[in-house]
Design a protein around this motif. Structure first.
Motif, short mmCIF file in Angstrom:
data_model
loop_
_atom_site.label_atom_id
_atom_site.label_comp_id
_atom_site.label_asym_id
_atom_site.label_seq_id
_atom_site.Cartn_x
_atom_site.Cartn_y
_atom_site.Cartn_z
N LEU A 3 7.80 -17.84 -92.65
CA LEU A 3 8.32 -18.94 -94.03
C LEU A 3 8.52 -20.79 -93.93
O LEU A 3 8.80 -21.13 -94.42
CB LEU A 3 9.25 -17.77 -94.73
N LYS A 4 8.75 -20.57 -92.16
CA LYS A 4 9.02 -22.17 -91.83
C LYS A 4 8.92 -22.21 -90.84
O LYS A 4 9.70 -22.43 -89.57
CB LYS A 4 11.19 -21.94 -91.94
N PRO A 5 7.88 -22.38 -90.72
CA PRO A 5 7.14 -23.32 -89.16
C PRO A 5 7.73 -24.26 -88.88
O PRO A 5 7.22 -24.33 -87.39
CB PRO A 5 5.43 -23.02 -89.60
N PHE A 6 8.27 -25.33 -89.57
CA PHE A 6 8.38 -26.64 -88.82
C PHE A 6 9.88 -26.51 -89.10
O PHE A 6 10.24 -27.53 -90.30
CB PHE A 6 7.88 -27.87 -89.92
N LYS A 7 11.25 -26.53 -88.27
CA LYS A 7 12.71 -25.92 -88.63
C LYS A 7 12.74 -27.72 -88.37
O LYS A 7 13.88 -27.98 -89.38
CB LYS A 7 12.89 -24.98 -87.85
N SER A 8 12.43 -28.31 -87.83
CA SER A 8 12.43 -29.85 -87.28
C SER A 8 10.64 -30.91 -87.47
O SER A 8 10.11 -30.18 -86.14
CB SER A 8 13.32 -30.15 -85.78
N ILE A 9 10.93 -31.83 -87.50
CA ILE A 9 9.81 -32.87 -87.17
C ILE A 9 10.16 -34.12 -86.48
O ILE A 9 11.77 -34.71 -86.68
CB ILE A 9 10.31 -33.21 -88.84
N GLY A 10 10.27 -34.76 -85.41
CA GLY A 10 10.16 -35.14 -85.18
C GLY A 10 9.23 -36.59 -85.67
O GLY A 10 7.59 -36.45 -85.42
N ILE A 11 9.35 -37.95 -85.04
CA ILE A 11 8.77 -39.32 -85.24
C ILE A 11 9.16 -40.63 -84.29
O ILE A 11 10.79 -40.11 -84.37
CB ILE A 11 8.54 -39.43 -86.75
N GLY A 12 7.94 -41.02 -83.72
CA GLY A 12 8.66 -41.73 -82.75
C GLY A 12 8.70 -43.17 -83.53
O GLY A 12 7.94 -43.72 -84.60
N VAL A 13 9.46 -43.65 -83.28
CA VAL A 13 10.13 -45.33 -84.27
C VAL A 13 9.88 -46.00 -83.55
O VAL A 13 11.04 -46.48 -82.25
CB VAL A 13 11.80 -44.93 -85.14
N ALA A 14 9.11 -47.11 -83.61
CA ALA A 14 8.71 -48.31 -83.48
C ALA A 14 9.06 -49.34 -84.13
O ALA A 14 8.54 -49.00 -85.42
CB ALA A 14 7.53 -48.52 -82.29
N TYR A 15 9.53 -50.56 -83.66
CA TYR A 15 9.45 -51.20 -85.04
C TYR A 15 8.90 -52.55 -85.27
O TYR A 15 8.42 -53.63 -84.72
CB TYR A 15 10.83 -52.25 -84.57
N SER A 16 7.86 -51.57 -85.96
CA SER A 16 6.61 -52.21 -86.40
C SER A 16 6.03 -52.48 -87.81
O SER A 16 6.62 -51.95 -89.03
CB SER A 16 5.30 -51.00 -85.64
N PRO A 17 5.30 -53.01 -88.13
CA PRO A 17 4.89 -53.30 -90.08
C PRO A 17 4.54 -52.17 -90.81
O PRO A 17 4.82 -51.59 -91.79
CB PRO A 17 3.67 -54.09 -89.78
N ASN A 18 4.58 -51.09 -89.75
CA ASN A 18 4.09 -49.51 -90.33
C ASN A 18 5.31 -48.57 -90.38
O ASN A 18 5.15 -47.26 -90.68
CB ASN A 18 3.10 -48.29 -89.78
N LEU A 19 6.37 -48.97 -89.97
CA LEU A 19 7.90 -48.85 -89.42
C LEU A 19 8.30 -47.70 -91.06
O LEU A 19 8.42 -46.25 -91.23
CB LEU A 19 9.18 -49.38 -89.38
N LYS A 20 8.27 -48.57 -91.86
CA LYS A 20 9.09 -47.66 -93.18
C LYS A 20 7.80 -46.80 -93.70
O LYS A 20 8.30 -45.18 -93.87
CB LYS A 20 8.70 -49.18 -94.46
N ALA A 21 6.39 -47.23 -93.81
CA ALA A 21 5.98 -45.53 -94.69
C ALA A 21 6.00 -44.48 -93.28
O ALA A 21 5.49 -43.79 -93.99
CB ALA A 21 4.31 -46.61 -94.41
N ASN A 22 6.01 -45.31 -92.26
CA ASN A 22 5.58 -43.78 -91.20
C ASN A 22 6.69 -43.01 -90.95
O ASN A 22 6.95 -41.62 -91.30
CB ASN A 22 5.71 -44.34 -89.45
N ILE A 23 8.49 -43.68 -91.30
CA ILE A 23 9.55 -43.18 -91.56
C ILE A 23 9.66 -42.55 -93.16
O ILE A 23 9.93 -40.78 -93.37
CB ILE A 23 10.22 -43.82 -91.47
N PHE A 24 8.94 -42.92 -94.11
CA PHE A 24 8.81 -42.26 -95.44
C PHE A 24 8.57 -40.93 -95.49
O PHE A 24 8.06 -39.96 -95.56
CB PHE A 24 7.87 -43.65 -96.56
N GLU A 25 6.94 -41.71 -94.74
CA GLU A 25 6.27 -39.81 -94.91
C GLU A 25 6.62 -38.72 -93.81
O GLU A 25 6.48 -37.77 -94.62
CB GLU A 25 4.67 -39.99 -94.07
#
Length: 282
Positions: A3-25
């Motif tokens: 019931l919980k296949p994704f207990k943890s989610i990772g994302i690379g954060v580079a300081y780019s124009p898409n940073l905020k959008a990527n983190i929000f997603e």
């Protein structure tokens, strides 16, 4: 069914124009799935960077989002892959790149290397957005493979969590399964009969998989079975594009070798030109 296949989610954060959008997603998905978020930054730790990330994530305080920032120096591919293993990340989010002057997306070289080598599931985003865009239609592969049943189950889990209304299960069937040379009306009829038998067989196999999924996940969903005769990977990618799917869910290849890169594997067709957001499940 987990019931919980994704207990943890990772994302690379580079300081780019898409940073905020990527983190929000990534943060939104953590809220939907009840996951912990790992923000992976390739580089030295600094208070300024931490402060910036805190400001971006302030919107998710009300959701009690649990997150951790990981700073690590080294080559981006090595840092992200090693962190996903060390932190036992279940789902890694990567951004795709838009081709110049064309509204087409592909996986950049770093993301492609990570996608090929990652031991966890990978979500490729083509247009990250600060505002949530609804995920209404999910397309998932239904090919005959040991991983497919779990892939379909996870697709229904994702559909429930994201409130997606429609799921299409695409059964890609190799053209060589119709071993009839069509050169007159009689051979055309024979080929059509073979196609119909294969279609019924494949639909029966998929319906058996769906019957094992709890009603809570299939209820109020429009479920479509779509057999397609053609090249694996290319066919489903094309279908996801023309049907305007919001998410394509695929099995991860069993093993990516040098030969898979030389003679494109089914997943390589998807990586070359992304039809929509793509979730590759391990």
């Amino acid at each position: 069914m987990s019931l919980k296949p994704f207990k943890s989610i990772g994302i690379g954060v580079a300081y780019s124009p898409n940073l905020k959008a990527n983190i929000f997603e990534a943060a939104r998905l953590c809220v939907f799935f009840g996951s912990k978020l790992f923000l992976i930054h390739v580089g030295e730790k600094s208070e300024d960077k931490i402060a910036m990330l805190k400001v971006i994530l302030k919107s998710f305080e009300k959701d009690n989002l649990e997150y951790e920032v990981v700073f690590k120096t080294g080559k981006p591919v090595d840092v992200i892959l090693s962190t996903t293993e060390e932190k036992k990340i279940d789902l890694l989010i990567l951004g795709a790149v838009q081709r110049e002057r064309f509204l087409k997306y592909y996986v950049g070289s770093i993301a492609r290397k990570i996608t090929r080598q990652a031991k966890c599931s990978v979500l490729l985003l083509i247009k990250p957005s600060v505002e949530r865009l609804p995920c209404e239609h999910i397309v998932v592969n239904g090919l005959k493979d040991p991983k497919t049943e779990q892939t379909i189950k996870v697709a229904f889990y994702v559909a429930k969590k994201l409130k997606s209304e429609k799921i299409t299960i695409v059964e890609e069937i190799k053209q060589d399964q119709i071993s009839v040379k069509v050169d007159d009306d009689k051979s055309l009829r024979r080929a059509n009969i073979i196609k119909e038998r294969i279609r019924l067989r494949e639909n029966s196999r998929i319906n058996e998989i769906i019957s094992h999924i709890p009603d809570a996940y299939t209820k109020n969903k429009t479920i479509k079975l779509q057999p397609i005769f053609g090249k694996k990977g290319y066919s489903i990618g094309h279908y996801a594009q023309i049907s305007r799917a919001d998410l394509l869910v695929m099995n991860a290849p069993i093993k990516m070798t040098f030969w898979d890169r030389l003679f494109p594997h089914d997943i390589e067709h998807i990586l070359t030109e992304l039809p929509t957001d793509v979730l590759i499940l391990q």
